[in-house]
Design a protein around this motif. Structure first.
Motif, PDB file in Angstrom:
ATOM      1  N   UNK A   1     -43.899-121.651 -54.532  1.00 17.02           N
ATOM      2  CA  UNK A   1     -44.618-121.839 -55.803  1.00 17.02           C
ATOM      3  C   UNK A   1     -44.015-120.941 -56.892  1.00 17.02           C
ATOM      4  N   UNK A   2     -43.629-119.739 -56.486  1.00 23.90           N
ATOM      5  CA  UNK A   2     -43.000-118.804 -57.427  1.00 23.90           C
ATOM      6  C   UNK A   2     -41.735-119.433 -58.029  1.00 23.90           C
ATOM      7  N   UNK A   3     -40.967-120.106 -57.182  1.00 18.34           N
ATOM      8  CA  UNK A   3     -39.724-120.744 -57.656  1.00 18.34           C
ATOM      9  C   UNK A   3     -40.074-121.922 -58.579  1.00 18.34           C
ATOM     10  N   UNK A   4     -41.053-122.741 -58.126  1.00 25.69           N
ATOM     11  CA  UNK A   4     -41.444-123.909 -58.936  1.00 25.69           C
ATOM     12  C   UNK A   4     -41.905-123.508 -60.334  1.00 25.69           C
ATOM     13  N   UNK A   5     -42.575-122.358 -60.417  1.00 24.37           N
ATOM     14  CA  UNK A   5     -43.146-121.932 -61.687  1.00 24.37           C
ATOM     15  C   UNK A   5     -42.271-120.882 -62.368  1.00 24.37           C
ATOM     16  N   UNK A   6     -40.986-120.966 -62.053  1.00 24.47           N
ATOM     17  CA  UNK A   6     -40.024-119.953 -62.501  1.00 24.47           C
ATOM     18  C   UNK A   6     -39.972-119.729 -63.998  1.00 24.47           C
ATOM     19  N   UNK A   7     -40.277-120.766 -64.798  1.00 22.36           N
ATOM     20  CA  UNK A   7     -40.161-120.551 -66.249  1.00 22.36           C
ATOM     21  C   UNK A   7     -41.524-120.435 -66.932  1.00 22.36           C
ATOM     22  N   UNK A   8     -42.577-120.171 -66.157  1.00 25.39           N
ATOM     23  CA  UNK A   8     -43.919-120.129 -66.765  1.00 25.39           C
ATOM     24  C   UNK A   8     -44.113-118.900 -67.659  1.00 25.39           C
ATOM     25  N   UNK A   9     -43.669-117.742 -67.167  1.00 21.40           N
ATOM     26  CA  UNK A   9     -43.917-116.509 -67.925  1.00 21.40           C
ATOM     27  C   UNK A   9     -42.912-116.359 -69.063  1.00 21.40           C
ATOM     28  N   UNK A  10     -43.366-115.824 -70.192  1.00 16.51           N
ATOM     29  CA  UNK A  10     -42.439-115.694 -71.323  1.00 16.51           C
ATOM     30  C   UNK A  10     -41.385-114.606 -71.145  1.00 16.51           C
TER      31      UNK A  10
ATOM     32  N   UNK B   1     -49.871-113.546 -67.318  1.00 18.67           N
ATOM     33  CA  UNK B   1     -49.797-113.388 -65.863  1.00 18.67           C
ATOM     34  C   UNK B   1     -49.643-114.751 -65.218  1.00 18.67           C
ATOM     35  N   UNK B   2     -48.991-114.725 -64.071  1.00 18.65           N
ATOM     36  CA  UNK B   2     -48.808-115.946 -63.287  1.00 18.65           C
ATOM     37  C   UNK B   2     -49.669-115.839 -62.044  1.00 18.65           C
ATOM     38  N   UNK B   3     -50.497-116.853 -61.799  1.00 20.10           N
ATOM     39  CA  UNK B   3     -51.362-116.848 -60.613  1.00 20.10           C
ATOM     40  C   UNK B   3     -50.807-117.797 -59.563  1.00 20.10           C
ATOM     41  N   UNK B   4     -50.637-117.295 -58.347  1.00 18.19           N
ATOM     42  CA  UNK B   4     -50.101-118.110 -57.247  1.00 18.19           C
ATOM     43  C   UNK B   4     -51.166-118.243 -56.162  1.00 18.19           C
TER      44      UNK B   4
ATOM     45  N   UNK C   1     -46.852-128.310 -53.478  1.00 16.93           N
ATOM     46  CA  UNK C   1     -45.671-127.433 -53.376  1.00 16.93           C
ATOM     47  C   UNK C   1     -44.609-128.121 -52.518  1.00 16.93           C
ATOM     48  N   UNK C   2     -45.049-128.728 -51.418  1.00 16.02           N
ATOM     49  CA  UNK C   2     -44.080-129.409 -50.549  1.00 16.02           C
ATOM     50  C   UNK C   2     -43.403-130.567 -51.282  1.00 16.02           C
ATOM     51  N   UNK C   3     -44.150-131.203 -52.216  1.00 16.98           N
ATOM     52  CA  UNK C   3     -43.551-132.291 -53.014  1.00 16.98           C
ATOM     53  C   UNK C   3     -42.838-131.779 -54.260  1.00 16.98           C
ATOM     54  N   UNK C   4     -42.753-130.458 -54.363  1.00 22.10           N
ATOM     55  CA  UNK C   4     -42.112-129.801 -55.513  1.00 22.10           C
ATOM     56  C   UNK C   4     -42.741-130.210 -56.836  1.00 22.10           C
ATOM     57  N   UNK C   5     -44.062-130.358 -56.841  1.00 23.00           N
ATOM     58  CA  UNK C   5     -44.768-130.626 -58.105  1.00 23.00           C
ATOM     59  C   UNK C   5     -45.776-129.497 -58.333  1.00 23.00           C
TER      60      UNK C   5
END
Ligand SMILES: C[S@@+](CC[C@H](N)C(=O)[O-])C[C@H]1O[C@@H](n2cnc3c(N)ncnc32)[C@H](O)[C@@H]1O
Ligand code: SF4
Length: 375
Positions: free
Chosen positions: A39-48, A257-260, A286-290
């Protein structure tokens, strides 16, 4: 600077009052750290920005994870972000999970702050709340953590309990001040809809305390904590100088902040996101990379209200210069108009551009703050 929150959705048993998302099964538990990393990788560009100042493992019960999983998650964060030189890494722990081996593992994984869910030092309270530990286990857990080198320990306590009273609450506080604890999170009991405790109230089996008793217990908290060198820096949080929770403070100061993890919330300055309250939905996406998080893009009015709700609950208060600069002169005028009434009543104090509710009125701050909100 940003923070990362990881929601660990497991409990050995549900307490009667709690509606935080957690399950009592071990669904997905063995692979939890791997999913969080994905999930951390999927949301890699969330934080500014890429600098992480605080990491917080909340729950549920993070102390039900093995320390190797905590090590893996912290390692995964450090691989993708710049973790600041002196990060605050907190883990919520239940007293009966705590053992020398587990604590040593958490320490070597990088955890440097523990938040221990004590709730009460009265065995009767603990039993009635459906807790799985007793008072002695809580005392031993705090002492052991300190002995093993944790010098930043917080405990959670709940007051306004239906079967309790001010004398028991006072004993709880005195016991807390006798321990090597430098931060307290003290929550007034909330009857969360649909919880077993709430249902008991509906059936007349439990009688909530009166408003007067709640206020009395809040005043006891203020008096005793101040006598013991604690600063009441937010409605439910008190700490010795230098031990304010940096992670929670960042929520109140609008730091992204990013919540996982299932049910975790995130904020990046422009939107608020929240993950589904379901391990299987979260895992499948997450498994479907969405990304399964729902999103609310914040309007200027949402942002102003968020600022007022969070800042006025703290000792740092709200800054009229910031309101004027970020939200315009009409909103600043409206704020000043409302503040004037409370300044006359001695409830709000103004120092230069800062307006703050005096801590002795924190208990009634919800009503005061709602008067300030833009509709
Ligand atoms: C999400 S819980 C996790 C902590 C950990 N699992 C534990 O129970 O020790 C965080 C804290 O929220 C507080 N809390 C949960 N439900 C509450 C309620 N209905 N009213 C007041 N405080 C509550 C408790 O003090 C608890 O320690
Ligand atoms: S208070 Fe803690 S242990 Fe109890 S149900 Fe909530 S998260 Fe689980």
């Amino acid at each position: 600077m940003s923070g990362i929150y990881i929601h660990v959705p497991y409990c050995k048993r549900k307490c009667d009052y709690c509606d935080f998302y957690s399950v009592v099964t071990s669904e997905g538990k063995a692979g939890f750290a791997t999913l969080v990393e994905k999930e951390l990788i999927l949301r890699g560009d969330y934080l500014p920005d890429r600098e992480i100042e605080t990491i917080y493992f909340g729950g549920g019960t993070p102390s039900m994870l093995e320390s190797a999983q905590i090590t893996d998650i912290i390692g995964a964060i450090a691989k993708r972000y710049t973790v600041s030189k002196n990060p605050e890494i907190t883990l919520e722990a239940n007293p009966d999970d705590i053992s020398e081996e587990l604590l040593k593992g958490f320490r070597s994984s990088g955890v440097n702050r523990l938040s221990i869910g004590v709730q009460s030092f009265s065995n009767l309270d603990l039993k009635r709340l459906g807790r799985r530990h007793n008072a002695l286990q809580a005392i031993k857990a705090v002492s052991l953590a300190y002995k093993l080198g944790f010098d930043n320990i917080s405990i959670d306590l709940i007051y306004g309990l239906p079967y309790s009273n001010s004398a028991i609450w006072k004993e709880n506080l005195l016991q807390a001040f006798d321990l090597p604890v430098n931060h307290l999170s003290c929550y007034h009991l909330i009857y969360e809809e649909g919880t077993p405790l709430d249902l008991k109230v509906a059936k007349g089996l439990v009688k909530p305390v009166s408003e007067d008793q709640s206020v009395e217990q809040f005043q006891l908290l203020q008096e005793l904590s101040s006598m013991n060198g604690f600063i009441h820096y937010e409605i439910s949080n008190l700490a010795k100088e230098g031990y304010f929770s940096r992670h929670n403070t960042s929520y109140w100061k609008q730091i992204p902040y990013l919540g996982l993890g299932p049910s975790a919330h995130s904020y990046n300055g422009t939107s608020r996101d929240w993950n589904p309250k379901s391990i299987s939905k979260w895992q499948k996406s997450i498994e479907n990379e969405t990304i399964s998080a729902e999103k609310e893009v914040l309007t200027s009015q949402n942002k102003l209200n968020d600022y007022l709700i969070t800042s006025l609950r703290t000792v740092w208060g709200a800054d009229i210069n910031l309101i004027s600069q970020d939200f315009g002169s009409d909103n600043a005028k409206q704020f000043l108009h409302t503040a004037e009434k409370y300044i006359k009543q001695g409830v709000i104090e103004q120092r230069d551009s800062i307006f703050r509710i005096l801590p002795k009125f924190f208990f009634t701050s919800d009503g005061i703050i709602s008067d300030f909100l833009a509709v």
